[in-house]
Write a protein that holds these residues in place. Structure first.
Motif, PDB file in Angstrom:
ATOM      1  N   GLY A 134       7.489  16.843  11.338  1.00 28.67           N
ATOM      2  CA  GLY A 134       8.266  17.430  12.418  1.00 28.67           C
ATOM      3  C   GLY A 134       9.332  16.485  12.941  1.00 28.67           C
ATOM      4  N   LEU A 135       9.300  16.286  14.254  1.00 27.55           N
ATOM      5  CA  LEU A 135      10.188  15.334  14.927  1.00 27.55           C
ATOM      6  C   LEU A 135       9.318  14.164  15.370  1.00 27.55           C
ATOM      7  CD1 LEU A 135      12.820  16.246  17.676  1.00 27.55           C
ATOM      8  CD2 LEU A 135      11.467  14.152  17.768  1.00 27.55           C
ATOM      9  N   CYS A 136       9.614  12.983  14.837  1.00 26.58           N
ATOM     10  CA  CYS A 136       8.739  11.835  15.105  1.00 26.58           C
ATOM     11  C   CYS A 136       9.520  10.533  15.072  1.00 26.58           C
ATOM     12  CB  CYS A 136       7.592  11.780  14.096  1.00 26.58           C
ATOM     13  SG  CYS A 136       8.119  11.463  12.398  1.00 26.58           S
ATOM     14  N   PHE A 137       8.870   9.475  15.535  1.00 22.09           N
ATOM     15  CA  PHE A 137       9.405   8.118  15.424  1.00 22.09           C
ATOM     16  C   PHE A 137       8.407   7.261  14.672  1.00 22.09           C
ATOM     17  CE2 PHE A 137       9.705   3.701  16.699  1.00 22.09           C
ATOM     18  CZ  PHE A 137      11.063   3.445  16.513  1.00 22.09           C
ATOM     19  N   GLY A 138       8.913   6.405  13.792  1.00 22.58           N
ATOM     20  CA  GLY A 138       8.079   5.447  13.085  1.00 22.58           C
ATOM     21  C   GLY A 138       8.926   4.292  12.587  1.00 22.58           C
ATOM     22  N   HIS A 139       8.272   3.207  12.217  1.00 25.40           N
ATOM     23  CA  HIS A 139       8.972   2.018  11.730  1.00 25.40           C
ATOM     24  C   HIS A 139       8.067   1.309  10.721  1.00 25.40           C
ATOM     25  CE1 HIS A 139      11.141  -1.753  11.542  1.00 25.40           C
ATOM     26  NE2 HIS A 139      12.032  -1.318  12.423  1.00 25.40           N
ATOM     27  N   GLU A 140       8.647   0.938   9.576  1.00 24.85           N
ATOM     28  CA  GLU A 140       7.838   0.327   8.516  1.00 24.85           C
ATOM     29  C   GLU A 140       7.272  -1.029   8.913  1.00 24.85           C
ATOM     30  OE1 GLU A 140       8.252  -1.312   3.964  1.00 24.85           O
ATOM     31  OE2 GLU A 140       9.627   0.288   4.586  1.00 24.85           O
ATOM     32  N   SER A 141       7.944  -1.735   9.823  1.00 25.60           N
ATOM     33  CA  SER A 141       7.410  -3.051  10.178  1.00 25.60           C
ATOM     34  C   SER A 141       7.834  -3.480  11.582  1.00 25.60           C
ATOM     35  CB  SER A 141       7.851  -4.117   9.163  1.00 25.60           C
ATOM     36  OG  SER A 141       7.264  -5.368   9.468  1.00 25.60           O
ATOM     37  N   ILE A 142       6.983  -3.165  12.549  1.00 18.69           N
ATOM     38  CA  ILE A 142       7.072  -3.749  13.890  1.00 18.69           C
ATOM     39  C   ILE A 142       5.815  -4.587  14.077  1.00 18.69           C
ATOM     40  CG2 ILE A 142       7.008  -3.296  16.373  1.00 18.69           C
ATOM     41  CD1 ILE A 142       8.695  -0.852  15.939  1.00 18.69           C
ATOM     42  N   GLY A 186       4.769  -6.517  12.032  1.00 21.73           N
ATOM     43  CA  GLY A 186       4.147  -6.587  10.715  1.00 21.73           C
ATOM     44  C   GLY A 186       3.383  -5.350  10.295  1.00 21.73           C
ATOM     45  N   TYR A 187       3.413  -4.284  11.112  1.00 25.87           N
ATOM     46  CA  TYR A 187       2.618  -3.092  10.798  1.00 25.87           C
ATOM     47  C   TYR A 187       3.478  -1.833  10.744  1.00 25.87           C
ATOM     48  CZ  TYR A 187      -1.332  -6.126  11.003  1.00 25.87           C
ATOM     49  OH  TYR A 187      -2.197  -7.159  10.732  1.00 25.87           O
ATOM     50  N   ASP A 188       3.031  -0.915   9.888  1.00 30.21           N
ATOM     51  CA  ASP A 188       3.815   0.238   9.465  1.00 30.21           C
ATOM     52  C   ASP A 188       3.333   1.509  10.157  1.00 30.21           C
ATOM     53  OD1 ASP A 188       5.151   2.228   8.068  1.00 30.21           O
ATOM     54  OD2 ASP A 188       4.484   1.583   6.079  1.00 30.21           O
ATOM     55  N   THR A 189       4.212   2.117  10.973  1.00 28.58           N
ATOM     56  CA  THR A 189       3.905   3.414  11.569  1.00 28.58           C
ATOM     57  C   THR A 189       4.773   4.520  10.984  1.00 28.58           C
ATOM     58  OG1 THR A 189       5.454   2.963  13.388  1.00 28.58           O
ATOM     59  CG2 THR A 189       3.130   2.382  13.736  1.00 28.58           C
ATOM     60  N   TRP A 190       5.627   4.169  10.028  1.00 24.88           N
ATOM     61  CA  TRP A 190       6.449   5.175   9.337  1.00 24.88           C
ATOM     62  C   TRP A 190       5.583   5.938   8.335  1.00 24.88           C
ATOM     63  CZ3 TRP A 190      11.509   6.963   9.368  1.00 24.88           C
ATOM     64  CH2 TRP A 190      11.936   7.660   8.240  1.00 24.88           C
ATOM     65  N   ALA A 191       4.893   5.205   7.503  1.00 26.35           N
ATOM     66  CA  ALA A 191       4.020   5.802   6.487  1.00 26.35           C
ATOM     67  C   ALA A 191       2.640   6.061   7.070  1.00 26.35           C
ATOM     68  CB  ALA A 191       3.926   4.877   5.275  1.00 26.35           C
ATOM     69  N   GLU A 192       1.809   6.720   6.271  1.00 24.31           N
ATOM     70  CA  GLU A 192       0.405   6.923   6.628  1.00 24.31           C
ATOM     71  C   GLU A 192      -0.419   6.868   5.348  1.00 24.31           C
ATOM     72  OE1 GLU A 192      -0.394  11.416   7.410  1.00 24.31           O
ATOM     73  OE2 GLU A 192       1.535  10.990   8.319  1.00 24.31           O
TER      74      GLU A 192
END
Length: 329
Positions: free
Chosen positions: A87-95, A97-103
């Motif tokens: 949907g509509l979301c926010f994520g970042h591969e490395s903040i 050192g950790y990834d909230t873009w992928a799952e």
């Protein structure tokens, strides 16, 4: 007969109120929220189905659903790629050192993916601090950014504002990323930012596999279109096409007060639509890295407006909508 002025004002006020949008916001059993416009479903804030929160589905103008259903729901004919595009979301591969873009579902299990899996983090809702309706609707959330072990690395305050402006439906998303625990590195990554995954039918590439021409088009504030818009800085980008036989679109506007305005865009012809001010080298905006250290107590502010409209960017008056948005404090 002269009509008393107070009666004229009362009638005008009644007509004004009758024509005004009315939003309601109700909490869901899972702790999220459902937003309705004039009694009809508009969107849901989903908080318990992934490693991040997201809005899905989103109903745009003409009653058209403006978000791909997958992976929340499997629909024949849709693309079933990138299950983290929710949907509509926010994520970042490395903040930090950790990834909230992928799952987890992003990566097939195997040795080559073990490092990415080991660095999966989460954006976990802590509380909804504001939830109200009326002529506009507001949802404000506080979320914790967690590492793979569930330890907090930083914090986010996010405010959604829902409105109707003329013929368009609008969602503002204001995000503060705060280094609450310690200094953190916000890395230069292509896969990062505020996103919406548009309907498959509207994707620029749709139909081209068979030699045809898709209905979709990407255009930015500088007049750059489709594939060429990727990685370019712009104050706004519009993605439009035909969904269910109706010509519709969504624009994302980048406010002048937003971090690294005007943002570069990670916008793809297959349907991903992301404002990414972080990945300056990976998006080929510049040779130098865009990685930065956020000192404890410091924050990054991101401000964007989604405009859901009928027709193309001209019919939706997106340039005019941006001019108005840029004047807002």
């Amino acid at each position: 007969m002269k009509i008393p002025s107070f009666l004229v004002l009362s009638v005008l006020a009644a007509f004004s109120q009758a024509g005004a949008a009315t939003f309601t916001v109700d909490k869901t059993p899972a702790g999220g929220a459902i937003v309705k416009l004039d009694g009809e479903f508009l969107t849901e804030l989903v908080v318990d189905q992934a490693n991040k929160t997201y809005l899905w589905p989103i109903i745009g103008t003409s009653g058209v659903t403006m978000t791909r259903a997958y992976p929340m729901k499997k629909v024949d004919g849709e693309q079933h790629d990138h299950p983290h595009h929710r949907g509509l979301c926010f994520g970042h591969e490395s903040i930090a050192g950790y990834d909230t873009w992928a799952e987890a579902a992003t990566f097939p299990k195997g040795a080559k993916n073990s490092e990415r899996l080991d660095h999966l983090g989460a954006i976990k809702l802590r509380e909804i601090t504001e939830m109200k309706g009326g002529e506009t609707a507001t949802i404000t959330t506080i979320s914790d950014y967690l590492d793979a072990a569930g330890k907090k690395t930083s914090e986010e305050v996010r405010k959604y504002t829902f409105a109707v402006k003329g013929a368009n439906r609008v969602i503002d998303v204001d995000i503060d990323l705060i280094a609450t625990e310690a200094d953190i590195v916000v890395d230069d990554k292509k896969d990062a930012g505020l996103s919406i995954r548009v309907p498959t039918e509207m994707a620029v590439d749709r139909g081209k596999e068979a030699g045809g021409k898709g209905t979709g088009k990407i255009i930015n504030s500088e007049g750059v279109t489709d594939e060429a818009a990727w990685g370019k800085r712009a104050t706004w980008v519009d993605y439009h096409g035909t969904v269910g036989g109706k010509a519709v679109g969504v624009a994302m506007l980048n406010h002048p007060a937003s971090f690294r305005h005007p943002t570069p865009w990670h916008v793809r012809t297959y349907g991903l639509f992301t404002a990414n001010p972080f990945g300056l080298s990976q998006l080929k905006v510049q040779p130098e890295t865009g990685a930065m250290t956020l000192k404890k107590g410091e924050k990054i502010t991101l401000r964007h407006r989604f405009v859901f409209h009928d027709g193309d960017e001209k019919a939706g008056k997106i340039a005019e909508a941006y001019a108005d948005y840029a004047q807002e404090k």
